[in-house]
Design an enzyme around this catalytic site. Structure first.
Site, mmCIF file in Angstrom:
data_model
loop_
_atom_site.group_PDB
_atom_site.id
_atom_site.type_symbol
_atom_site.label_atom_id
_atom_site.label_comp_id
_atom_site.label_asym_id
_atom_site.label_seq_id
_atom_site.Cartn_x
_atom_site.Cartn_y
_atom_site.Cartn_z
ATOM 1 N N SER A 157 0.888 -1.227 0.193
ATOM 2 C CA SER A 157 0.115 0.054 -0.259
ATOM 3 C C SER A 157 0.624 1.483 0.239
ATOM 4 O O SER A 157 0.126 2.125 -0.217
ATOM 5 C CB SER A 157 -1.408 0.132 1.525
ATOM 6 O OG SER A 157 -2.133 -0.833 0.817
ATOM 7 N N LYS A 200 -0.165 3.738 -2.513
ATOM 8 C CA LYS A 200 -0.653 5.349 -2.520
ATOM 9 C C LYS A 200 -0.300 6.060 -2.451
ATOM 10 O O LYS A 200 -1.138 7.543 -2.540
ATOM 11 C CB LYS A 200 -1.772 4.413 -1.507
ATOM 12 C CG LYS A 200 -2.630 3.025 -2.138
ATOM 13 C CD LYS A 200 -2.967 2.779 -0.286
ATOM 14 C CE LYS A 200 -3.830 1.657 -1.066
ATOM 15 N NZ LYS A 200 -4.345 0.441 0.311
ATOM 16 N N SER A 216 -5.725 3.708 4.652
ATOM 17 C CA SER A 216 -5.351 2.552 3.120
ATOM 18 C C SER A 216 -6.753 1.629 2.338
ATOM 19 O O SER A 216 -7.053 0.853 1.902
ATOM 20 C CB SER A 216 -4.168 1.911 3.526
ATOM 21 O OG SER A 216 -3.617 1.124 2.704
ATOM 22 N N LYS A 261 3.116 6.375 5.116
ATOM 23 C CA LYS A 261 2.478 5.447 4.357
ATOM 24 C C LYS A 261 2.905 3.996 4.813
ATOM 25 O O LYS A 261 3.870 3.607 4.867
ATOM 26 C CB LYS A 261 2.127 5.676 2.941
ATOM 27 C CG LYS A 261 1.164 4.318 2.819
ATOM 28 C CD LYS A 261 -0.490 5.022 2.907
ATOM 29 C CE LYS A 261 -1.764 3.941 2.786
ATOM 30 N NZ LYS A 261 -1.166 3.264 3.678
#
Length: 375
Positions: free
Chosen positions: A57, A60, A113, A220
């Site tokens: 993730s 992202k 997320s 993140k």
């Protein structure tokens, strides 16, 4: 397009020039790692930084900055498409037809997320997952990332979806220079409307760096079975922001924290180019015989103790100027190097002006010359 490619390659050349300075490896359990300073992209520590790996993730990061740069109105209300509902993995439980602002979806994407948010944003901005992935790859190139390939906006595993620690750090550094992105990833919580309920939807940030590390302000987390635990962290202290990427790292929060703490202990932002560095250039046919010039911008660079002595400054200026000379004219450039690596090239501009003599000035010169010749 040719100019864009040339610009990208020039930026990449500079980035790799900076990265080639002394960057010692650091003990970490991460399969791949890189830490850099945000404003200059100087690499401070690295390990297997160019190994191509899945990144879960942390994908992202590229998704969010691509949306921000390609959506003209982040306050625009959009309907959640059917394809965004029930996406595998983490989610904020979007419902088909639900109306939310693009900015709401961005917070759901980066804090909780939400894979459903990723798909909704991709379809809204790109029209299709494939078209949006093309935009993501264009964004990566703008950031100087040349060893990455994005095929989806969420990071669920695909053999053709990969990056490197170096690329991901460059994309993150690029994104953190955007104030909207910076604000989103530094938020610990966010509320947005929730269709059919009398209360708001609250999304909480999964990034522990924000609450456990002094100065932590992003970015993140990520996890899949194939990618392992991944983290891109950011922190700012005393005017220096560092960004740390660890890929496939069990103790990702602990390792990032240790690396960033080490960086803040070993490096300081030093002024290496100052507006006070004034040079004088001769001027002919002017009311003054010279004009002062200085670097157009001040520059700072992260340096270890002792590296200041290794800096070299070289100025290239016109040998002389002819009046009139205006304030702000470029009259040369200044180069700053560290251990023979170019750090910066900055314009030298005039900081005052020199007028050419007017009619009365020239008349006075003639009379003065005539008087002296008759004495």
């Amino acid at each position: 397009m040719k100019r864009l490619v040339c610009g990208i390659m020039a930026a990449v050349a500079l980035i790799f020039g900076l990265a080639s300075l002394n960057t010692p490896k650091f003990a970490t359990s991460a399969q791949s790692m890189l830490l850099l300073e945000n404003s200059t992209n100087r690499v401070l520590y690295e390990k297997n930084a160019d190994k191509k790996l899945p990144m879960a993730s942390t994908t992202k990061i590229a998704t969010a900055i691509t949306v921000i740069e390609n959506c003209s109105d982040l306050e625009k209300t959009v309907k959640v498409p059917e394809k965004a509902v029930g996406v595998e993995g983490s989610s904020i439980y979007l419902e088909e037809g639900e109306e939310l602002k693009v900015i709401d979806l961005l917070y759901g994407l980066m804090l909780q997320s939400g894979n459903d948010c990723a798909v909704a944003l991709a379809l809204t901005v790109g029209g299709s997952i494939e078209k949006f992935a093309e935009l993501m790859n264009e964004t990566a190139l703008k950031a100087g990332a040349i060893n990455s390939n994005f095929v989806n906006p969420h990071g669920l595993h695909d053999d053709n979806h990969f990056t490197t620690a170096r690329d991901l750090a460059l994309i993150s550094s690029y994104a953190m220079k955007n104030p909207i992105f910076e604000k989103i990833v530094s938020a610990k919580r966010y509320t947005m409307p929730w269709k059919g309920r009398e209360y708001d939807r609250v999304v909480l940030n999964k990034n522990k760096i924000l609450s456990t590390f002094d100065g932590g302000d992003g970015i993140k987390t990520g996890f899949t079975k194939k990618a392992g635990r991944c983290l891109v962290s950011s922190a700012k202290r005393n005017g220096m922001r560092v960004i740390c990427v660890v890929l496939n790292c069990g103790p990702m929060f602990e390792d990032c924290s240790a690396l960033m703490e080490k960086a803040f202990g070993e490096f300081k932002m030093e002024k290496v180019c100052s507006r006070e560095d004034v040079l004088r250039i001769p001027v002919v046919e002017g009311k003054s015989d010279g004009v002062d010039c200085a670097p157009e911008n001040e520059r700072y660079y992260p340096l270890r103790e002792g590296e200041t002595a290794l800096l070299k400054t070289e100025a290239e200026t016109a040998q002389k100027l002819t009046a009139p000379v205006k304030i702000g004219e470029q009259v040369g450039k200044i180069k700053i190097t560290l251990e023979n690596h170019l750090l910066f090239e900055e314009k030298l501009v005039t900081i005052n002006s020199v007028d050419a003599p007017d009619y009365l000035d020239r008349l006075g010169q003639i009379i003065g010359g005539w008087t002296q010749s008759n004495e």
